[in-house]
Design a protein around this motif. Sequence first.
Motif, PDB file in Angstrom:
ATOM      1  N   SER A  81       6.040 -36.446  11.763  1.00 42.22           N
ATOM      2  CA  SER A  81       5.563 -35.087  12.969  1.00 42.22           C
ATOM      3  C   SER A  81       6.747 -34.119  12.049  1.00 42.22           C
ATOM      4  CB  SER A  81       6.706 -35.336  13.964  1.00 42.22           C
ATOM      5  OG  SER A  81       8.793 -36.455  13.616  1.00 42.22           O
ATOM      6  N   LYS A  98      12.789 -34.455  17.157  1.00 44.52           N
ATOM      7  CA  LYS A  98      11.956 -35.162  18.462  1.00 44.52           C
ATOM      8  C   LYS A  98      11.268 -33.896  18.431  1.00 44.52           C
ATOM      9  CE  LYS A  98      10.110 -36.320  23.231  1.00 44.52           C
ATOM     10  NZ  LYS A  98      10.313 -36.396  24.051  1.00 44.52           N
ATOM     11  N   LEU A 245       7.240 -28.946  10.047  1.00 47.36           N
ATOM     12  CA  LEU A 245       6.970 -29.138  10.903  1.00 47.36           C
ATOM     13  C   LEU A 245       5.322 -29.686  11.377  1.00 47.36           C
ATOM     14  CD1 LEU A 245       8.876 -27.575  14.246  1.00 47.36           C
ATOM     15  CD2 LEU A 245       9.202 -29.418  12.816  1.00 47.36           C
ATOM     16  N   ASN A 246       4.995 -30.593  12.050  1.00 47.47           N
ATOM     17  CA  ASN A 246       3.724 -31.364  11.442  1.00 47.47           C
ATOM     18  C   ASN A 246       2.520 -31.460  13.285  1.00 47.47           C
ATOM     19  OD1 ASN A 246       4.163 -31.135   8.529  1.00 47.47           O
ATOM     20  ND2 ASN A 246       4.546 -32.980   8.056  1.00 47.47           N
ATOM     21  N   LYS A 247       3.697 -31.896  13.676  1.00 48.00           N
ATOM     22  CA  LYS A 247       2.811 -31.934  14.518  1.00 48.00           C
ATOM     23  C   LYS A 247       3.547 -32.755  15.550  1.00 48.00           C
ATOM     24  CE  LYS A 247       1.939 -37.325  13.384  1.00 48.00           C
ATOM     25  NZ  LYS A 247       1.174 -38.334  13.878  1.00 48.00           N
ATOM     26  N   VAL A 248       3.751 -32.599  17.179  1.00 46.30           N
ATOM     27  CA  VAL A 248       4.094 -33.039  18.119  1.00 46.30           C
ATOM     28  C   VAL A 248       4.347 -34.176  18.249  1.00 46.30           C
ATOM     29  CG1 VAL A 248       4.509 -33.045  20.495  1.00 46.30           C
ATOM     30  CG2 VAL A 248       3.379 -31.335  19.440  1.00 46.30           C
ATOM     31  N   ASP A 249       5.328 -35.427  18.904  1.00 43.17           N
ATOM     32  CA  ASP A 249       5.586 -36.815  18.290  1.00 43.17           C
ATOM     33  C   ASP A 249       6.352 -36.575  20.171  1.00 43.17           C
ATOM     34  OD1 ASP A 249       5.726 -38.812  17.671  1.00 43.17           O
ATOM     35  OD2 ASP A 249       6.880 -38.729  15.925  1.00 43.17           O
ATOM     36  N   GLN A 253      12.686 -39.142  15.599  1.00 44.17           N
ATOM     37  CA  GLN A 253      11.740 -39.631  13.954  1.00 44.17           C
ATOM     38  C   GLN A 253      13.675 -39.392  13.952  1.00 44.17           C
ATOM     39  OE1 GLN A 253       9.633 -41.258  13.184  1.00 44.17           O
ATOM     40  NE2 GLN A 253       8.822 -40.558  15.336  1.00 44.17           N
TER      41      GLN A 253
END
Length: 454
Positions: A81, A98, A245-249, A253
């Motif tokens: 993420s 998160k 940031l790449n994507k919602v999780d 993590q």
Amino acid sequence: MANISSIGVGSGLDLSTLLDGLRTSEESVLSTITQRKSTENARLSAYGQLSSAIEKLQTAAKAFEGDTTFGQYTASQTGESFKASASISAVAGSYRIKVESLASTQTLIANGVADKAAANGTGGVVSFKLESGEVKTLDLTGKSTSLQDIAKAINADKELGLSASIMNDGSGTPYRLMISTTATGTQAAINDITVEGNAELGTLLNKTGMTEQAATDAVIEVNGINVTQATNKLEDVIQGVTLNLNKVDTEAQTLTVTRNDDKTKAAINEFITAYNNVQKFIKSSTAYTEGAGGSVLNGDNTARTAQTRLSGIMNFQSSNGGAFKTLSDLGIRTQADGTIKLDEAKFDKALAENRDDITKLFQDKTNGIATYTQNVTTGLISSTTGIVTSASNGTKSRIKELDSQYERKQTQIEATMERYRAQFTALDSLVAQMNSTSAYLTQQLSAWNSDSKK
């Protein structure tokens, strides 16, 4: 000029062999010059190798400068993420992160028109008021107001921070102007659009009548604390760490920041290797072996001076106030053969307990190992004042002079040999004449004796 192969034919003397012997004697001087040149060429090659080895040491010392060798940290994460990287200002630690929302841009879509090339009123000044309160203005006075020209004007004005395009939805009035913010986050979004001097265009660009894809902020949770940012690149949330940031999780993590001493150790080992290579070369090139004689730089003052100056690196003592004064304090010690070796256990202990003072010992601008090594190596191989460079240039000059001597001597020898040939040719002719006269007289005497007996 008589051919050398014909010399002696008239006289019967072996003048050709004698002339060859004289040439060999004369050319012995050329052999001496050639041998001297060979010695100088070998010396020049040795200086080149010495200079190259010193330059590699200089390069190794430069690696201690800047921020890439000391104080490095490594960031790693368990999920996809986000991606993290750490700078020298980072602090070792572990974090639970998160990604709840990504930052996005805003897009406004105007109502459709039948012809994208048709004007929408005349002129006008369009004002875009952002959520931040900032107002951006697009002046269309005296310009076309068709959808395609408005889009072109928006894209040409980089100060607006907007981009525009035209979509075709396939309806009876298919052409719709789309305006997007180039910056992410809610504060960069358009709050209102007003048009002065063109009511028709004002109706088209009335924000309340436009379809909106709202801008969003990035929202992450760090160890239970919510953080909101206008961008997906977060540089000031965690000290010394950049989060992309790449994507919602749906789950948090783990981010782990650890010290990375690999570059420091690699730079130290490269420095030691470069230093040892110089010392080994000087030792081998100046050595004297019983029976084999001296190496190419045996007794060479330049090589010995270089060796002494470079040895000074190990004798260098810093007065910068740090815990470490010399390389020996870090476990880098001189061996019996003049090379140096790293006590890894001692160095690792010093690195773990006091990395800042190790950095200071190497990086201090006026009193550090890197600067001292640069000064020493520059004094040896500088293109203008380096002693190895000067010795190399002196050797080149001697080689050039030997070439000139060789050419001059060759010219002298050829002149001498031409003189010998002329003398031998004259001698050959004289002896041939004398032999001819002698034969004639002998014949006459023989004839006279025969007549006397009758």
